[in-house]
Write an enzyme that holds these catalytic residues in place. Structure first.
Site, short mmCIF file in Angstrom:
data_model
loop_
_atom_site.label_atom_id
_atom_site.label_comp_id
_atom_site.label_asym_id
_atom_site.label_seq_id
_atom_site.Cartn_x
_atom_site.Cartn_y
_atom_site.Cartn_z
N SER A 124 32.03 38.51 37.67
CA SER A 124 33.16 38.11 36.83
C SER A 124 33.66 36.74 37.25
CB SER A 124 34.27 39.14 37.05
OG SER A 124 35.48 38.67 36.54
N TYR B 219 40.10 44.34 42.71
CA TYR B 219 38.98 44.35 41.74
C TYR B 219 38.06 43.16 42.00
CZ TYR B 219 36.52 43.23 37.42
OH TYR B 219 35.55 42.88 36.52
N LYS C 241 34.06 42.79 43.48
CA LYS C 241 32.95 42.02 42.89
C LYS C 241 32.36 41.06 43.92
CE LYS C 241 32.94 43.61 38.68
NZ LYS C 241 31.85 44.50 38.29
N LEU D 218 44.04 40.99 26.50
CA LEU D 218 44.66 40.43 25.30
C LEU D 218 44.03 40.94 23.99
CD1 LEU D 218 46.71 38.36 24.19
CD2 LEU D 218 44.87 36.69 24.21
P1 NAD Z 1 33.72 49.53 30.58
O1 NAD Z 1 34.76 50.27 31.35
O2 NAD Z 1 33.78 49.60 29.09
O3 NAD Z 1 32.26 50.00 31.05
C1 NAD Z 1 31.98 50.41 32.36
C2 NAD Z 1 31.23 51.73 32.27
O4 NAD Z 1 30.91 52.16 33.59
C3 NAD Z 1 32.05 52.83 31.62
O5 NAD Z 1 31.30 53.44 30.59
C4 NAD Z 1 32.32 53.80 32.77
O6 NAD Z 1 32.41 55.14 32.31
C5 NAD Z 1 31.15 53.55 33.70
N1 NAD Z 1 31.39 53.83 35.12
C6 NAD Z 1 32.40 53.37 35.90
N2 NAD Z 1 32.25 53.82 37.17
C7 NAD Z 1 31.11 54.54 37.19
C8 NAD Z 1 30.41 55.26 38.21
N3 NAD Z 1 30.87 55.32 39.47
N4 NAD Z 1 29.27 55.89 37.90
C9 NAD Z 1 28.78 55.85 36.63
N5 NAD Z 1 29.39 55.21 35.63
C10 NAD Z 1 30.55 54.56 35.90
O7 NAD Z 1 33.78 48.01 31.07
P2 NAD Z 1 33.06 46.73 30.48
O8 NAD Z 1 34.11 45.83 29.92
O9 NAD Z 1 31.90 47.10 29.65
O10 NAD Z 1 32.58 46.06 31.83
C11 NAD Z 1 31.27 46.23 32.34
C12 NAD Z 1 31.13 45.50 33.65
O11 NAD Z 1 31.44 44.12 33.45
C13 NAD Z 1 32.09 46.00 34.74
O12 NAD Z 1 31.41 45.99 35.97
C14 NAD Z 1 33.20 44.97 34.73
O13 NAD Z 1 33.81 44.86 35.98
C15 NAD Z 1 32.43 43.69 34.37
N6 NAD Z 1 33.30 42.68 33.73
C16 NAD Z 1 34.04 43.00 32.63
C17 NAD Z 1 34.89 42.04 32.07
C18 NAD Z 1 35.75 42.38 30.89
O14 NAD Z 1 36.76 41.69 30.66
N7 NAD Z 1 35.41 43.38 30.07
C19 NAD Z 1 34.95 40.74 32.61
C20 NAD Z 1 34.16 40.44 33.72
C21 NAD Z 1 33.33 41.42 34.27
N1 UFG Z 2 47.86 38.20 27.94
C1 UFG Z 2 49.08 38.30 27.29
N2 UFG Z 2 49.49 39.53 26.87
C2 UFG Z 2 48.73 40.67 27.06
C3 UFG Z 2 47.49 40.54 27.73
C4 UFG Z 2 47.09 39.29 28.17
O1 UFG Z 2 49.78 37.32 27.10
O2 UFG Z 2 49.17 41.77 26.68
C5 UFG Z 2 47.39 36.86 28.36
C6 UFG Z 2 47.18 36.72 29.86
O3 UFG Z 2 48.40 36.34 30.48
C7 UFG Z 2 46.08 35.66 29.92
C8 UFG Z 2 45.26 35.91 28.66
O4 UFG Z 2 46.12 36.66 27.78
O5 UFG Z 2 46.66 34.38 29.82
C9 UFG Z 2 44.00 36.72 28.92
O6 UFG Z 2 44.34 37.91 29.62
P1 UFG Z 2 43.32 39.14 29.76
O7 UFG Z 2 44.06 40.23 30.46
O8 UFG Z 2 42.70 39.45 28.45
O9 UFG Z 2 42.16 38.54 30.66
P2 UFG Z 2 42.18 37.90 32.12
O10 UFG Z 2 41.76 36.47 31.98
O11 UFG Z 2 43.45 38.17 32.81
O12 UFG Z 2 41.05 38.74 32.87
C10 UFG Z 2 39.83 39.15 32.23
C11 UFG Z 2 39.41 40.50 32.82
C12 UFG Z 2 39.02 40.34 34.25
C13 UFG Z 2 37.95 39.27 34.36
C14 UFG Z 2 38.43 37.97 33.76
C15 UFG Z 2 37.30 37.00 33.76
O13 UFG Z 2 40.48 41.44 32.72
O14 UFG Z 2 38.48 41.55 34.71
O15 UFG Z 2 38.85 38.18 32.41
O16 UFG Z 2 37.73 35.76 33.36
F1 UFG Z 2 37.65 39.07 35.64
#
Ligand code: NAD
Ligand code: UFG
Length: 339
Positions: free
Chosen positions: A124, A148, A152, A199
């Site tokens: 991430s 978190y 990572k 967001l």
């Molecule tokens: P998500 O929660 O939709 O998907 C994660 C999946 O992993 C879920 O289906 C959950 O049930 C499964 N899971 C969690 N722990 C587990 C375990 N111990 N064993 C088996 N299954 C398990 O999340 P996502 O948005 O699809 O994110 C996927 C990956 O990408 C994550 O590792 C997350 O940290 C990373 N990531 C997500 C974002 C984001 O904003 N969505 C940003 C950066 C990185």
């Molecule tokens: N925000 C609001 N209101 C909300 C939610 C978010 O104003 O209800 C704003 C936040 O302050 C930020 C922007 O929208 O400025 C984006 O916020 P998000 O929560 O959507 O995303 P973040 O950038 O905080 O973090 C996300 C994931 C992290 C990941 C990161 C990678 O949650 O897990 O992106 O850039 F690591």
């Protein structure tokens, strides 16, 4: 080519399964469904015309994972499974380290034992902490600011050590910026079990009337309009990035590679609200509240390394993210009769 996708029922995982199947890979999914539903995989099957094997296990259940690796001959693993809510990780750090770090450790041990050494890991942009400058390059200092993010970073470090100890490993660390949008079919998208933290899903639920009001966290950042700026990337572009990464991995590029997957462009919260209003034709009522602790002002990628080495770049626009996210939201409301 057979690929194991951990967390394949989740948001990014399900979209990646679609793109993998489209590209001709055979996909097996393991997921404990702690943040997803099994019906997602039926919808992946509807989109692709291919049903995919699913085994419901927790990655920390070594015995069950061993069985999966005994049953299938995997060429590579794409590892999405993990918990991802920053605020929750601050409140429950041990749960996050246990799930994310321990789950990954067991996975890597089982992979090593079965000679499967090609891995794509979901990292991430959070590993860059609060960067001194933008756009962010892969060699910027790494410094997570919450459990978190630290989980990572720990996994990234574990993988660098593994690759140093055994040059047979081919590992890609994919640092995602802000995934958004949904599949154009409207059949799969982000479906958070609780109140959304992010967001995009929050805005979509306000647009649909499921939630009343969006809280905008701060309008006093040094940005174009005072609200936070992020690099929103369409989840389908992200999914395609995984397929391109696999192509590179499976061509036997050994060692560890880290890639930013983002668009290279930043958008503010108010710009996103306006874009979503245009795409949905709905008003998004919001109010400005205090900054959210831990948020940074600006975060966007320099994704040119992925373009050069993976032949990948994000192609879908903010408008497309909003349109697809809205279609998914509206179709979900129909399916489940919310509101
Ligand atoms: P998500 O929660 O939709 O998907 C994660 C999946 O992993 C879920 O289906 C959950 O049930 C499964 N899971 C969690 N722990 C587990 C375990 N111990 N064993 C088996 N299954 C398990 O999340 P996502 O948005 O699809 O994110 C996927 C990956 O990408 C994550 O590792 C997350 O940290 C990373 N990531 C997500 C974002 C984001 O904003 N969505 C940003 C950066 C990185
Ligand atoms: N925000 C609001 N209101 C909300 C939610 C978010 O104003 O209800 C704003 C936040 O302050 C930020 C922007 O929208 O400025 C984006 O916020 P998000 O929560 O959507 O995303 P973040 O950038 O905080 O973090 C996300 C994931 C992290 C990941 C990161 C990678 O949650 O897990 O992106 O850039 F690591």
């Amino acid at each position: 080519m057979q690929i194991l996708v951990t967390g394949g029922a989740g948001y990014i995982g399900s979209h990646t399964c679609v793109e993998l199947i489209k590209a001709g890979y055979q996909v097996v999914v393991v997921d404990n469904l702690c943040n997803s539903k099994i019906s997602v995989l039926d919808r992946v099957a509807t989109i692709t015309g291919t049903s995919l094997p699913f085994i419901q296990i927790d990655l920390r259940d070594r015995e069950s994972l061993e069985q999966v690796f005994s049953e299938y001959q995997f060429d590579a693993v794409i590892h999405f499974a993990g918990l991802k809510a920053v605020g929750e990780s601050v409140a429950e750090p041990l749960r996050y380290y246990d799930n994310n770090v321990e789950g990954s450790l067991v996975l890597f041990q089982v992979m090593a034992a079965h000679g499967v050494k090609n891995l794509v890991f979901s990292s991430s942009a959070t590993v860059y902490g609060d960067p001194a400058t933008v756009p962010i390059l892969e060699d910027f200092p790494l410094a997570a600011t919450n459990p978190y993010g630290r989980s990572k970073l720990m996994i990234e470090e574990m993988l660098r050590d593994v690759a140093t100890s055994d040059p047979a490993w081919c590992i890609a660390l994919l640092r995602y910026f802000n995934p958004a949008g949904a599949h154009e079919s409207g059949l799969i998208g982000e479906d958070p079990n609780d109140i959304p933290n992010n967001l995009f899903p929050y805005v979509a639920q306000v647009a649909s009337g499921r939630r009343e009001l969006l809280s905008v966290y701060g309008d006093d950042y040094p940005t174009i309009d005072g609200t936070g700026v992020r690099d929103y990337i369409h989840v389908v572009d992200l999914a395609i990035g995984h397929v391109k990464t696999l192509v590179r991995l499976l061509s036997k590029e050994a060692g560890v590679m880290a890639y930013n997957l983002g668009t290279g462009c930043g958008s503010s919260v108010l710009q996103m609200i306006q874009a979503f209003e245009q795409a949905s034709g709905r008003r998004i009522p919001y109010r400005i509240v205090a900054r959210r602790p831990g948020d940074i002002a600006v975060c966007f990628a320099d994704a040119s390394l992925a373009q050069r080495e993976l032949n990948w770049r994000a192609e879908r626009s903010i408008e497309q993210m909003c349109t697809d996210s809205w279609r998914w939201q509206a179709m979900s409301e129909d399916r489940f009769s919310f509101a």
